[in-house]
Design a protein around this motif. Sequence first.
Motif, PDB file in Angstrom:
ATOM      1  N   ALA A  50      30.014  31.484-118.867  1.00 17.08           N
ATOM      2  CA  ALA A  50      30.888  31.266-119.449  1.00 17.08           C
ATOM      3  C   ALA A  50      33.015  30.731-119.540  1.00 17.08           C
ATOM      4  N   MET A  51      33.018  30.423-120.727  1.00 17.99           N
ATOM      5  CA  MET A  51      33.892  30.118-121.234  1.00 17.99           C
ATOM      6  C   MET A  51      35.378  30.838-121.004  1.00 17.99           C
ATOM      7  N   PRO A  52      36.175  31.003-120.503  1.00 19.46           N
ATOM      8  CA  PRO A  52      37.245  31.905-121.478  1.00 19.46           C
ATOM      9  C   PRO A  52      37.974  31.348-122.600  1.00 19.46           C
ATOM     10  N   LEU A  53      38.403  32.130-122.844  1.00 17.97           N
ATOM     11  CA  LEU A  53      38.315  32.139-124.497  1.00 17.97           C
ATOM     12  C   LEU A  53      39.906  32.041-124.850  1.00 17.97           C
ATOM     13  N   ASP A  54      40.728  31.892-123.922  1.00 14.63           N
ATOM     14  CA  ASP A  54      42.354  31.762-123.837  1.00 14.63           C
ATOM     15  C   ASP A  54      42.409  30.573-124.344  1.00 14.63           C
ATOM     16  N   GLY A  70      31.850  27.544-115.387  1.00 17.72           N
ATOM     17  CA  GLY A  70      32.166  27.511-117.147  1.00 17.72           C
ATOM     18  C   GLY A  70      33.546  27.121-116.725  1.00 17.72           C
ATOM     19  N   THR A  71      34.541  26.990-116.132  1.00 15.92           N
ATOM     20  CA  THR A  71      35.499  26.617-116.287  1.00 15.92           C
ATOM     21  C   THR A  71      36.762  27.811-116.024  1.00 15.92           C
ATOM     22  N   ALA A  72      35.983  29.357-116.080  1.00 19.22           N
ATOM     23  CA  ALA A  72      36.541  30.674-115.585  1.00 19.22           C
ATOM     24  C   ALA A  72      37.013  30.346-114.443  1.00 19.22           C
ATOM     25  N   THR A  73      37.687  31.569-114.364  1.00 17.85           N
ATOM     26  CA  THR A  73      38.216  31.680-112.646  1.00 17.85           C
ATOM     27  C   THR A  73      37.700  33.467-112.454  1.00 17.85           C
ATOM     28  N   VAL A  74      37.518  33.658-111.720  1.00 13.05           N
ATOM     29  CA  VAL A  74      37.362  35.067-110.803  1.00 13.05           C
ATOM     30  C   VAL A  74      38.520  34.710-109.988  1.00 13.05           C
ATOM     31  N   TRP A  95      31.204  38.491-103.722  1.00 13.54           N
ATOM     32  CA  TRP A  95      30.606  39.068-104.744  1.00 13.54           C
ATOM     33  C   TRP A  95      31.661  37.838-105.620  1.00 13.54           C
ATOM     34  N   ALA A  96      32.474  37.630-105.906  1.00 17.51           N
ATOM     35  CA  ALA A  96      33.523  36.623-106.812  1.00 17.51           C
ATOM     36  C   ALA A  96      32.486  35.307-106.857  1.00 17.51           C
ATOM     37  N   GLN A  97      32.455  34.878-105.035  1.00 16.96           N
ATOM     38  CA  GLN A  97      31.664  33.191-104.679  1.00 16.96           C
ATOM     39  C   GLN A  97      30.384  33.515-105.647  1.00 16.96           C
ATOM     40  N   ARG A  98      29.670  34.382-104.968  1.00 19.77           N
ATOM     41  CA  ARG A  98      28.413  34.996-106.284  1.00 19.77           C
ATOM     42  C   ARG A  98      28.790  34.723-107.714  1.00 19.77           C
ATOM     43  N   HIS A  99      29.458  35.137-108.322  1.00 25.56           N
ATOM     44  CA  HIS A  99      29.791  35.461-109.665  1.00 25.56           C
ATOM     45  C   HIS A  99      30.099  33.693-109.940  1.00 25.56           C
ATOM     46  N   CYS A 135      36.435  38.617-113.391  1.00 24.64           N
ATOM     47  CA  CYS A 135      36.104  37.043-114.238  1.00 24.64           C
ATOM     48  C   CYS A 135      36.961  36.845-115.629  1.00 24.64           C
ATOM     49  N   THR A 136      37.594  36.199-115.666  1.00 27.11           N
ATOM     50  CA  THR A 136      38.106  35.226-116.821  1.00 27.11           C
ATOM     51  C   THR A 136      37.600  35.027-117.722  1.00 27.11           C
TER      52      THR A 136
END
Length: 97
Positions: free
Chosen positions: A93-97, A17-21, A83-87, A42-43
């Motif tokens: 979800a896309m970041p709101l900022d 979703g173009t966010a980052t973990v 965990w971060a890779q799997r998530h 997750c951002t």
Amino acid sequence: MTTTGFPKLIARYLTVGTATVEVAETGPRDDNGFGRDTVSTCTGCRTVETDRWNTTSYSFSGEPIHRSVTEAATNAEARSRQWAQRHAESCRAMPLD
């Protein structure tokens, strides 16, 4: 002992979703390890996963197994990165900022 420079970012994963973990350590590995964690955030969906640096665990027979702070932190980092890779592979979800 100072904790300047913490939390320390150790990895960042891009979600679908173009966010980052982001994976970060909360303290130095050369400290006593008390209260130290590796935290993944997750951002996009704002999920937070915390992995405590466990320097003591117990065998099936109840005997304590002691680890160095460095080993405990390394183990927590490996679990947090997994965990971060799997998530990141599934979070839309896309970041709101």
